[in-house]
Design a protein around this motif. Sequence first.
Motif, short mmCIF file in Angstrom:
data_model
loop_
_atom_site.label_atom_id
_atom_site.label_comp_id
_atom_site.label_asym_id
_atom_site.label_seq_id
_atom_site.Cartn_x
_atom_site.Cartn_y
_atom_site.Cartn_z
N LEU A 10 0.81 -1.22 0.00
CA LEU A 10 0.00 0.00 0.00
C LEU A 10 0.85 1.27 0.00
O LEU A 10 0.31 2.37 -0.01
CB LEU A 10 -0.91 0.02 1.24
CG LEU A 10 -1.92 -1.12 1.34
CD1 LEU A 10 -2.52 -1.18 2.75
CD2 LEU A 10 -3.03 -0.95 0.31
N LYS A 11 2.16 1.13 0.00
CA LYS A 11 3.04 2.28 0.21
C LYS A 11 2.92 3.34 -0.88
O LYS A 11 3.22 4.51 -0.64
CB LYS A 11 4.49 1.81 0.33
CG LYS A 11 5.02 1.09 -0.90
CD LYS A 11 6.44 0.59 -0.66
CE LYS A 11 6.97 -0.15 -1.89
NZ LYS A 11 8.35 -0.66 -1.67
N GLY A 63 -17.59 -1.18 8.84
CA GLY A 63 -16.53 -1.49 7.88
C GLY A 63 -16.54 -0.47 6.76
O GLY A 63 -16.84 0.71 6.94
N PHE A 64 -16.19 -0.92 5.55
CA PHE A 64 -16.16 -0.05 4.37
C PHE A 64 -15.45 1.27 4.69
O PHE A 64 -16.01 2.35 4.55
CB PHE A 64 -17.58 0.17 3.82
CG PHE A 64 -18.21 -1.08 3.28
CD1 PHE A 64 -17.90 -1.53 2.00
CD2 PHE A 64 -19.09 -1.83 4.06
CE1 PHE A 64 -18.46 -2.70 1.51
CE2 PHE A 64 -19.66 -3.00 3.58
CZ PHE A 64 -19.35 -3.43 2.30
N PHE A 65 -14.20 1.13 5.13
CA PHE A 65 -13.35 2.28 5.45
C PHE A 65 -12.71 2.84 4.17
O PHE A 65 -12.48 2.11 3.20
CB PHE A 65 -12.20 1.86 6.37
CG PHE A 65 -12.60 1.37 7.73
CD1 PHE A 65 -12.68 2.25 8.79
CD2 PHE A 65 -12.87 0.03 7.96
CE1 PHE A 65 -13.02 1.80 10.07
CE2 PHE A 65 -13.21 -0.43 9.22
CZ PHE A 65 -13.28 0.46 10.27
N VAL A 66 -12.36 4.12 4.23
CA VAL A 66 -11.40 4.71 3.29
C VAL A 66 -10.28 5.27 4.16
O VAL A 66 -10.54 6.02 5.12
CB VAL A 66 -12.02 5.83 2.43
CG1 VAL A 66 -11.00 6.30 1.39
CG2 VAL A 66 -13.29 5.35 1.74
N LEU A 67 -9.04 4.91 3.83
CA LEU A 67 -7.92 5.22 4.72
C LEU A 67 -6.71 5.75 3.97
O LEU A 67 -6.45 5.36 2.82
CB LEU A 67 -7.50 3.95 5.47
CG LEU A 67 -8.58 3.22 6.28
CD1 LEU A 67 -8.04 1.88 6.77
CD2 LEU A 67 -9.05 4.07 7.44
N SER A 68 -5.98 6.61 4.63
CA SER A 68 -4.64 6.98 4.18
C SER A 68 -3.66 5.92 4.68
O SER A 68 -3.81 5.41 5.80
CB SER A 68 -4.25 8.35 4.75
OG SER A 68 -2.84 8.54 4.66
N PRO A 69 -2.64 5.58 3.90
CA PRO A 69 -1.63 4.64 4.41
C PRO A 69 -0.97 5.10 5.70
O PRO A 69 -0.41 4.28 6.44
CB PRO A 69 -0.61 4.57 3.26
CG PRO A 69 -1.40 4.89 2.04
CD PRO A 69 -2.39 5.93 2.49
N LYS A 70 -1.08 6.38 6.02
CA LYS A 70 -0.48 6.91 7.25
C LYS A 70 -1.12 6.30 8.50
O LYS A 70 -0.50 6.32 9.58
CB LYS A 70 -0.61 8.43 7.29
CG LYS A 70 0.21 9.15 6.22
CD LYS A 70 0.02 10.65 6.30
CE LYS A 70 0.82 11.37 5.20
NZ LYS A 70 0.60 12.83 5.25
#
Length: 257
Positions: free
Chosen positions: A117-118, A188-195
Amino acid sequence: MKAVILAGGLGTRISEESHLRPKPMIEIGGKPILWHIMKIYSAYGVNDFIICLGYKGYIIKEYFMNYVLHHSNITVDVANHGVTFHDKAPDPWRITMIDTGENTQTGGRLKRVAPYLKDEKAFYLTYGDGVADIDINALTQFHHQQGGLATVTAVQPPGRFGALVMEGDRVSSFTEKAKGDGGFINGGFFVLSPKVIDYIDGDATLWEQEPLETLARKGELAAYHHPGFWRPMDTLRDKTHLEVMWHEGNAPWKVWK
């Protein structure tokens, strides 16, 4: 954007089925619930998946290794060791399956797939046992508008019991099963930053505890309210309910053609 699906748990609350296969491989309408979840994302153009494996993960690997074979007409040239497929691919999916450990917690599983995911600005994360008629595009737009590191889909769980409408000591009518008790839960059904992965210590970390709680305290966690259909498959009762809905042609989560 990539979609990460947590598919490594033991599924102890549905052990009638999960003692034979991973919970995400329990079937609804002849297809694993994992397939249904992937079809939801794919309907919105999300076709790059990372599946976090654990308990009996080899069954998920074998399913997708044979996916094209089982959905195609083929010619097998035994003499020349060749196989010809006569159909286009059944789905435009790219699936990365990573063994994240049989006893690893949800946060730990996400941390283990961090190398994949980087290069992403944002990615999706969900559980391998819940379906919804969620608009992935609207969810994504909401996340970017909020400007935080994380967005969770907030849902009201389905009620278990109908209610009586009383007039004194008499019942005047019945109401349908109400959703939850008025509160919202993590659907659930998250949206995330790799941070967000920096907030996970290791294998023993539950995503739903310290990481999410810290993000919330810092004002980095937004909630996308989904008032539509959502249902987990926690128990055999849930599985049976979803199965009936599918066979009756009343499956709201079937957002694909």
